[in-house]
Design an enzyme around this catalytic site. Structure first.
Site, PDB file in Angstrom:
ATOM      1  N   THR A 133       0.820  -1.201   0.000  1.00 33.82           N
ATOM      2  CA  THR A 133       0.000   0.000   0.000  1.00 33.82           C
ATOM      3  C   THR A 133       0.862   1.262   0.000  1.00 33.82           C
ATOM      4  O   THR A 133       2.007   1.240   0.465  1.00 33.82           O
ATOM      5  CB  THR A 133      -0.891  -0.006   1.263  1.00 33.82           C
ATOM      6  N   ASP A 134       0.277   2.363  -0.452  1.00 33.16           N
ATOM      7  CA  ASP A 134       0.984   3.655  -0.374  1.00 33.16           C
ATOM      8  C   ASP A 134       1.028   4.179   1.068  1.00 33.16           C
ATOM      9  O   ASP A 134       1.782   5.109   1.368  1.00 33.16           O
ATOM     10  CB  ASP A 134       0.321   4.697  -1.287  1.00 33.16           C
ATOM     11  N   GLU A 135       0.232   3.568   1.960  1.00 31.98           N
ATOM     12  CA  GLU A 135       0.163   4.081   3.333  1.00 31.98           C
ATOM     13  C   GLU A 135       1.484   3.900   4.090  1.00 31.98           C
ATOM     14  O   GLU A 135       1.700   4.531   5.116  1.00 31.98           O
ATOM     15  CB  GLU A 135      -1.007   3.438   4.086  1.00 31.98           C
ATOM     16  N   TYR A 158      -1.933  -0.663  10.923  1.00 33.98           N
ATOM     17  CA  TYR A 158      -2.045  -1.310   9.611  1.00 33.98           C
ATOM     18  C   TYR A 158      -0.833  -0.992   8.747  1.00 33.98           C
ATOM     19  O   TYR A 158      -0.144  -1.893   8.247  1.00 33.98           O
ATOM     20  CB  TYR A 158      -3.335  -0.869   8.897  1.00 33.98           C
ATOM     21  N   LYS A 162       2.259  -3.354   7.274  1.00 37.44           N
ATOM     22  CA  LYS A 162       2.550  -3.518   5.841  1.00 37.44           C
ATOM     23  C   LYS A 162       3.990  -3.090   5.543  1.00 37.44           C
ATOM     24  O   LYS A 162       4.693  -3.729   4.758  1.00 37.44           O
ATOM     25  CB  LYS A 162       1.562  -2.706   4.990  1.00 37.44           C
TER      26      LYS A 162
HETATM   27  P1  NAD Z   1      -9.474  -7.696   2.047  1.00 38.49           P
HETATM   28  O1  NAD Z   1      -9.520  -7.436   3.521  1.00 38.49           O
HETATM   29  O2  NAD Z   1     -10.690  -7.443   1.225  1.00 38.49           O
HETATM   30  O3  NAD Z   1      -9.046  -9.212   1.785  1.00 38.49           O
HETATM   31  C1  NAD Z   1      -8.042  -9.862   2.527  1.00 38.49           C
HETATM   32  C2  NAD Z   1      -8.167 -11.358   2.286  1.00 38.49           C
HETATM   33  O4  NAD Z   1      -7.097 -11.995   2.996  1.00 38.49           O
HETATM   34  C3  NAD Z   1      -9.479 -11.954   2.813  1.00 38.49           C
HETATM   35  O5  NAD Z   1     -10.022 -12.841   1.852  1.00 38.49           O
HETATM   36  C4  NAD Z   1      -9.056 -12.708   4.065  1.00 38.49           C
HETATM   37  O6  NAD Z   1      -9.879 -13.836   4.355  1.00 38.49           O
HETATM   38  C5  NAD Z   1      -7.634 -13.116   3.701  1.00 38.49           C
HETATM   39  N1  NAD Z   1      -6.794 -13.350   4.894  1.00 38.49           N
HETATM   40  C6  NAD Z   1      -6.674 -12.549   5.981  1.00 38.49           C
HETATM   41  N2  NAD Z   1      -5.826 -13.118   6.862  1.00 38.49           N
HETATM   42  C7  NAD Z   1      -5.391 -14.276   6.319  1.00 38.49           C
HETATM   43  C8  NAD Z   1      -4.482 -15.294   6.742  1.00 38.49           C
HETATM   44  N3  NAD Z   1      -3.861 -15.218   7.910  1.00 38.49           N
HETATM   45  N4  NAD Z   1      -4.261 -16.340   5.915  1.00 38.49           N
HETATM   46  C9  NAD Z   1      -4.897 -16.432   4.716  1.00 38.49           C
HETATM   47  N5  NAD Z   1      -5.774 -15.501   4.276  1.00 38.49           N
HETATM   48  C10 NAD Z   1      -6.011 -14.446   5.060  1.00 38.49           C
HETATM   49  O7  NAD Z   1      -8.228  -6.849   1.513  1.00 38.49           O
HETATM   50  P2  NAD Z   1      -8.010  -6.131   0.101  1.00 38.49           P
HETATM   51  O8  NAD Z   1      -8.566  -4.759   0.172  1.00 38.49           O
HETATM   52  O9  NAD Z   1      -8.418  -7.054  -0.978  1.00 38.49           O
HETATM   53  O10 NAD Z   1      -6.421  -5.986   0.104  1.00 38.49           O
HETATM   54  C11 NAD Z   1      -5.591  -7.019  -0.440  1.00 38.49           C
HETATM   55  C12 NAD Z   1      -4.138  -6.597  -0.331  1.00 38.49           C
HETATM   56  O11 NAD Z   1      -3.940  -5.352  -1.029  1.00 38.49           O
HETATM   57  C13 NAD Z   1      -3.686  -6.347   1.099  1.00 38.49           C
HETATM   58  O12 NAD Z   1      -2.367  -6.847   1.241  1.00 38.49           O
HETATM   59  C14 NAD Z   1      -3.711  -4.826   1.238  1.00 38.49           C
HETATM   60  O13 NAD Z   1      -2.757  -4.393   2.182  1.00 38.49           O
HETATM   61  C15 NAD Z   1      -3.337  -4.401  -0.163  1.00 38.49           C
HETATM   62  N6  NAD Z   1      -3.832  -3.074  -0.594  1.00 38.49           N
HETATM   63  C16 NAD Z   1      -5.149  -2.741  -0.470  1.00 38.49           C
HETATM   64  C17 NAD Z   1      -5.601  -1.507  -0.928  1.00 38.49           C
HETATM   65  C18 NAD Z   1      -7.067  -1.132  -0.847  1.00 38.49           C
HETATM   66  O14 NAD Z   1      -7.430   0.000  -1.202  1.00 38.49           O
HETATM   67  N7  NAD Z   1      -7.968  -2.006  -0.435  1.00 38.49           N
HETATM   68  C19 NAD Z   1      -4.713  -0.615  -1.512  1.00 38.49           C
HETATM   69  C20 NAD Z   1      -3.369  -0.992  -1.625  1.00 38.49           C
HETATM   70  C21 NAD Z   1      -2.954  -2.224  -1.182  1.00 38.49           C
HETATM   71  P1  TYD Z   2     -10.895   3.680   4.030  1.00 40.42           P
HETATM   72  O1  TYD Z   2     -11.827   3.215   2.955  1.00 40.42           O
HETATM   73  O2  TYD Z   2     -11.031   3.080   5.384  1.00 40.42           O
HETATM   74  O3  TYD Z   2      -9.411   3.527   3.451  1.00 40.42           O
HETATM   75  P2  TYD Z   2      -7.990   4.028   4.079  1.00 40.42           P
HETATM   76  O4  TYD Z   2      -8.163   4.365   5.503  1.00 40.42           O
HETATM   77  O5  TYD Z   2      -7.129   2.823   3.861  1.00 40.42           O
HETATM   78  O6  TYD Z   2      -7.565   5.203   3.255  1.00 40.42           O
HETATM   79  O7  TYD Z   2     -11.057   5.237   4.188  1.00 40.42           O
HETATM   80  C1  TYD Z   2     -10.844   6.140   3.111  1.00 40.42           C
HETATM   81  C2  TYD Z   2     -10.928   7.527   3.682  1.00 40.42           C
HETATM   82  O8  TYD Z   2     -12.279   7.770   4.113  1.00 40.42           O
HETATM   83  C3  TYD Z   2     -10.069   7.731   4.916  1.00 40.42           C
HETATM   84  O9  TYD Z   2      -9.531   9.061   4.883  1.00 40.42           O
HETATM   85  C4  TYD Z   2     -11.035   7.580   6.090  1.00 40.42           C
HETATM   86  C5  TYD Z   2     -12.334   8.089   5.506  1.00 40.42           C
HETATM   87  N1  TYD Z   2     -13.561   7.439   6.029  1.00 40.42           N
HETATM   88  C6  TYD Z   2     -14.638   8.251   6.430  1.00 40.42           C
HETATM   89  O10 TYD Z   2     -14.592   9.498   6.386  1.00 40.42           O
HETATM   90  N2  TYD Z   2     -15.770   7.627   6.880  1.00 40.42           N
HETATM   91  C7  TYD Z   2     -15.873   6.266   6.951  1.00 40.42           C
HETATM   92  O11 TYD Z   2     -16.933   5.740   7.394  1.00 40.42           O
HETATM   93  C8  TYD Z   2     -14.765   5.457   6.524  1.00 40.42           C
HETATM   94  C9  TYD Z   2     -14.828   3.955   6.591  1.00 40.42           C
HETATM   95  C10 TYD Z   2     -13.638   6.104   6.057  1.00 40.42           C
END
Ligand code: NAD
Ligand code: TYD
Length: 357
Positions: A133-135, A158, A162
């Site tokens: 992630t960019d975070e 989180y 990461k």
């Molecule tokens: P998500 O929470 O939707 O999915 C995570 C999946 O991992 C789930 O299916 C869960 O059951 C599985 N999981 C959790 N713990 C586990 C374990 N111990 N063993 C096996 N499986 C396990 O997450 P996502 O949003 O799809 O994110 C996927 C990846 O992308 C993550 O590594 C996250 O850090 C990264 N990422 C997400 C975003 C975003 O905007 N959502 C952006 C950048 C990077």
């Molecule tokens: P989120 O989807 O949780 O992603 P991330 O924290 O990884 O960026 O949140 C996106 C942005 O929206 C973040 O700045 C937090 C804000 N947010 C709200 O304002 N209200 C909400 O109910 C949630 C879940 C997030």
């Protein structure tokens, strides 16, 4: 690549990735999806893919922290690539309970790296791709963008977990020669997004006439990317990225949270006008916007410079935010069964117990 181990493939991005690889990439091999099915994992995300690609798609319920299981899977399936998505992924949850984040994101990644190192001694024709992630870069001021060279400065449990896993993955490349690539991506949105994250939460609350919670002043900025564009970037980096390379992935689409929420309301007004939705009782969707207490340590702004990925591998986002948001809202409207199923069970139990905002 003949056989790919995808971890966390039942989650939001992992399931979109598996769908993308089978349906759009020309890949002819097999995918083994290892997922623990936490509250965020849902096999229904791929029920059609499982039917369509029977024999080439294998699901294994299990934990990436389980060394013995990983050893058995590497031996049995002879993977030549890993796409590592599995993680605890929600910042708010990491604030309430960081332990699972340390377990899965750090220990789990370590276990997977160890399994790959043991299974692939000296191999150069394999790939371990770590999805991040960019975070990890922390929070920006009004100007500037995250580059691959930006120092890591994570600020939530989180993002710290990461960042830690990114360092481990790169250490395995430098120390053991494991062919690792990392992608650091901005906020994704799209189909199958779990409704604890901003966009799906707002869509579903709005449909039910519930408050749309905006943290703090709503002026925090995120750089949004449609999930399929992220999947295309990962696939490209896995095949053509340099071992030891990290690649930033972003949408070039910076938005304030309040504007995102208003954008969802506008898309809903277009696709299902509030006047025709009895749950709204005469209100517009935007009337539901409610400013609530801010997230502790809330990062102010993220923005990604994806110039390296564009220059080296020719990637750029293909879906505009307006189009992606319309597609996403339309998808949630068309899939009430999916919504019902993810909002019951483990997730509901967890919400009732932990979520006191
Ligand atoms: P998500 O929470 O939707 O999915 C995570 C999946 O991992 C789930 O299916 C869960 O059951 C599985 N999981 C959790 N713990 C586990 C374990 N111990 N063993 C096996 N499986 C396990 O997450 P996502 O949003 O799809 O994110 C996927 C990846 O992308 C993550 O590594 C996250 O850090 C990264 N990422 C997400 C975003 C975003 O905007 N959502 C952006 C950048 C990077
Ligand atoms: P989120 O989807 O949780 O992603 P991330 O924290 O990884 O960026 O949140 C996106 C942005 O929206 C973040 O700045 C937090 C804000 N947010 C709200 O304002 N209200 C909400 O109910 C949630 C879940 C997030």
């Amino acid at each position: 690549m003949k056989t790919i181990l995808v971890t966390g493939g039942a989650g939001f991005i992992g399931s979109n990735f598996i769908r993308y690889v089978f349906e759009k990439s020309g890949f002819k091999g097999r995918i083994v999806n290892l997922d623990k099915l936490t509250y965020a994992g849902n096999q229904e995300n791929l029920s059609d893919v499982a039917r369509e690609y029977e024999g080439r798609y294998v699901f294994v319920k299990g934990d990436i922290c389980d060394y013995a299981l990983l050893g058995r899977l590497f031996k049995k399936h002879r993977f030549d690539a890993v796409a590592h998505f599995a993680a605890e992924s929600h910042v708010d949850r990491s604030i309430f309970g960081p332990k699972d984040f340390v377990e899965t994101n750090i220990h789990g990644t370590f276990a997977l790296l160890e399994a790959a190192r043991r299974a692939w001694p000296g191999r150069r024709d394999v790939r371990f791709h770590h999805v991040s992630t960019d975070e990890v870069y922390g929070s920006l001021g009004r100007t500037g963008k995250f580059k691959e060279t930006t120092p890591y400065a994570p600020r939530s449990p989180y993002s710290a977990s990461k960042a830690s896993s990114d360092h481990l993955a790169m250490a395995y490349h430098h120390t053991y020669g494991l062919p690792v690539t990392i992608s650091n991506c901005s906020n994704n949105y799209g189909p199958y997004h779990f409704p604890e994250k901003l966009i799906p939460l707002v869509v579903l609350n709005a449909l039910e006439g519930k408050p749309l919670p905006v943290y703090g002043d709503g002026n925090q900025v995120r750089d949004w990317l449609y999930v399929e564009d992220h999947c295309a970037a990962i696939w490209l980096v896995m095949r053509r990225g340099r071992p030891g390379g990290t690649y930033n992935v972003g949408g070039g689409s910076e938005k304030r949270n309040i504007d995102v929420v208003k954008g969802v309301c506008a898309a809903l007004e277009e696709l299902l006008p509030s006047a025709e939705n009895p749950a709204l009782k005469g209100r517009g969707y935007a009337d539901l916007i409610t400013f609530v207490k801010d997230r502790p340590g809330h990062d102010r702004r993220y923005a990604i410079d994806f110039g390296k990925l564009r220059r080296e591998l020719g990637w750029k986002p293909s879906v505009s935010f307006a189009e992606g948001l319309r597609r996403t809202v339309a998808w949630y409207l068309a899939n009430p069964e999916w919504v019902r199923s993810v909002k019951t069970g483990e997730y509901r139990k967890w919400l009732q117990k932990n979520y006191r905002r």
